[in-house]
Write an enzyme that holds these catalytic residues in place. Structure first.
Site, PDB file in Angstrom:
ATOM      1  N   LYS A 183      53.084   2.512  68.112  1.00  0.00           N
ATOM      2  CA  LYS A 183      52.117   1.421  67.957  1.00  0.00           C
ATOM      3  C   LYS A 183      52.095   0.475  69.153  1.00  0.00           C
ATOM      4  O   LYS A 183      51.905  -0.722  69.034  1.00  0.00           O
ATOM      5  CB  LYS A 183      52.378   0.640  66.664  1.00  0.00           C
ATOM      6  N   HIS A 238      57.652   9.636  72.128  1.00  0.00           N
ATOM      7  CA  HIS A 238      58.224   8.369  71.667  1.00  0.00           C
ATOM      8  C   HIS A 238      59.736   8.341  71.920  1.00  0.00           C
ATOM      9  O   HIS A 238      60.403   7.382  71.518  1.00  0.00           O
ATOM     10  CB  HIS A 238      58.002   8.179  70.165  1.00  0.00           C
ATOM     11  N   SER A 250      51.733  -3.908  63.463  1.00  0.00           N
ATOM     12  CA  SER A 250      50.967  -2.670  63.477  1.00  0.00           C
ATOM     13  C   SER A 250      51.758  -1.518  62.860  1.00  0.00           C
ATOM     14  O   SER A 250      51.221  -0.702  62.106  1.00  0.00           O
ATOM     15  CB  SER A 250      50.572  -2.329  64.917  1.00  0.00           C
TER      16      SER A 250
END
Length: 309
Positions: free
Chosen positions: A45, A100, A130
């Site tokens: 995010k 990630h 988020s």
């Protein structure tokens, strides 16, 4: 593959079992990068989808055909997810890869490589908000509970994909150990999209003509991406991502954290931030410019910020 309720733990970090296996995570940490690869690195995010779109459009010189016909997870597949190998086999031209993963899990794989690494960071209060909303709609992530419960887990680094603080420190502190490294922020892309596209263009050594730059900017603005099914994840089945509970591309604004954080939560977060980033020069934009921009650095939330180039 479903495994919606499965959590994989790999080297102390939790990953959703719907997309990750021990084998896929092990493969990622031992991946053989090519010098022509471009790797987009983010904490969840933080602007991942946005950068995937920018790099795709820069690479195509503004031609939107591919970003309108091929899902972003196909043209910029996730290194650590189980389907990565299959998608990589059919990629043509220089490879665009997304991850990630924290730096320490990829340090060995990147050692000696000339692959280009783009690290996108976002102010962590907006990341937390988020990420919380994403948990509510993504059935492959655990129930976040109340925002206070989720925020405590976020600050403790026990959420999926681990600690935001460790992630951003790991990559930025080791930027000099990566041959070709670009640091850019979500807020920078929001405040100066054209300048950000140009920055990526220069880094990738893909010069764009004015009309190509204008076309790229047009198709990677937030409103364009929000309505593009190749980007907004509406192609994902309801049982995996419940779109009735929210949008993947929700607001995309700077400073939405102010609508969720209590004053006490904000003070706690600032205290943790100062401690965690006490030796870092990173700075973040916490409010949108038209709402009287406030810049904080990691050591003193009242001090003027310095931009990280």
């Amino acid at each position: 593959m479903s495994r919606l309720d499965v959590t994989e733990c790999y080297q102390g970090i939790s990953f959703c079992g719907h997309l990750h296996t021990q084998e896929s995570l092990q493969y990622a940490t031992n991946f053989q990068f090519q010098d022509t690869d471009t790797l987009i690195v983010t904490y969840p995010k933080s602007g991942t989808t946005w950068m995937q779109q920018i790099v795709s459009l820069v690479s195509s010189h503004g031609d939107a055909t591919r970003v309108q016909t091929e899902p972003n997870w196909s043209r910029a597949p996730w290194l650590e997810q189980y389907y990565f190998c299959d998608l990589l086999k059919v990629q043509q031209g220089p490879r665009l890869i997304t991850t990630h993963l924290p730096y320490h899990l990829l340090a060995s794989a990147l050692q000696g490589s000339k692959a280009k690494v783009i690290y996108v960071a976002r102010n962590p209060k907006d990341v937390a908000v988020s990420y919380y909303h994403f948990h509510k709609m993504a059935n492959f992530l655990p129930d976040p509970g109340t925002f206070e419960e989720f925020l405590n887990a976020f600050l403790d680094g026990t959420v999926h994909f681990g600690s935001w603080f460790s992630h951003v420190k790991g990559w930025t502190n080791n930027a000099n150990n990566v041959k070709n490294f670009l640091y850019i922020t979500y807020e920078e892309m929001w405040q100066d999209l054209r300048g950000s596209v140009e920055k990526v263009s220069r880094f990738l050594r893909i010069p764009l003509q004015d009309q190509e730059l204008a076309a790229a900017e047009k198709h990677c603005c937030f409103s364009s991406m929000q309505g593009n099914s190749m980007v907004n994840y509406t192609l994902i089945p309801q049982e995996i991502m419940d779109h009735s509970k929210g949008k993947f591309m929700r607001k995309g604004k700077i400073g939405d954290w102010k609508n969720m954080f209590s004053e006490e939560q904000s003070r706690l977060f600032d205290a943790v931030l100062r401690t965690q980033l006490s030796e870092s020069s990173l700075t973040f934009v916490w409010e949108c410019a038209e709402e009287s921009t406030i810049l904080h650095d990691s050591k003193n939330t009242e001090a003027p910020a310095r931009r990280v180039a």
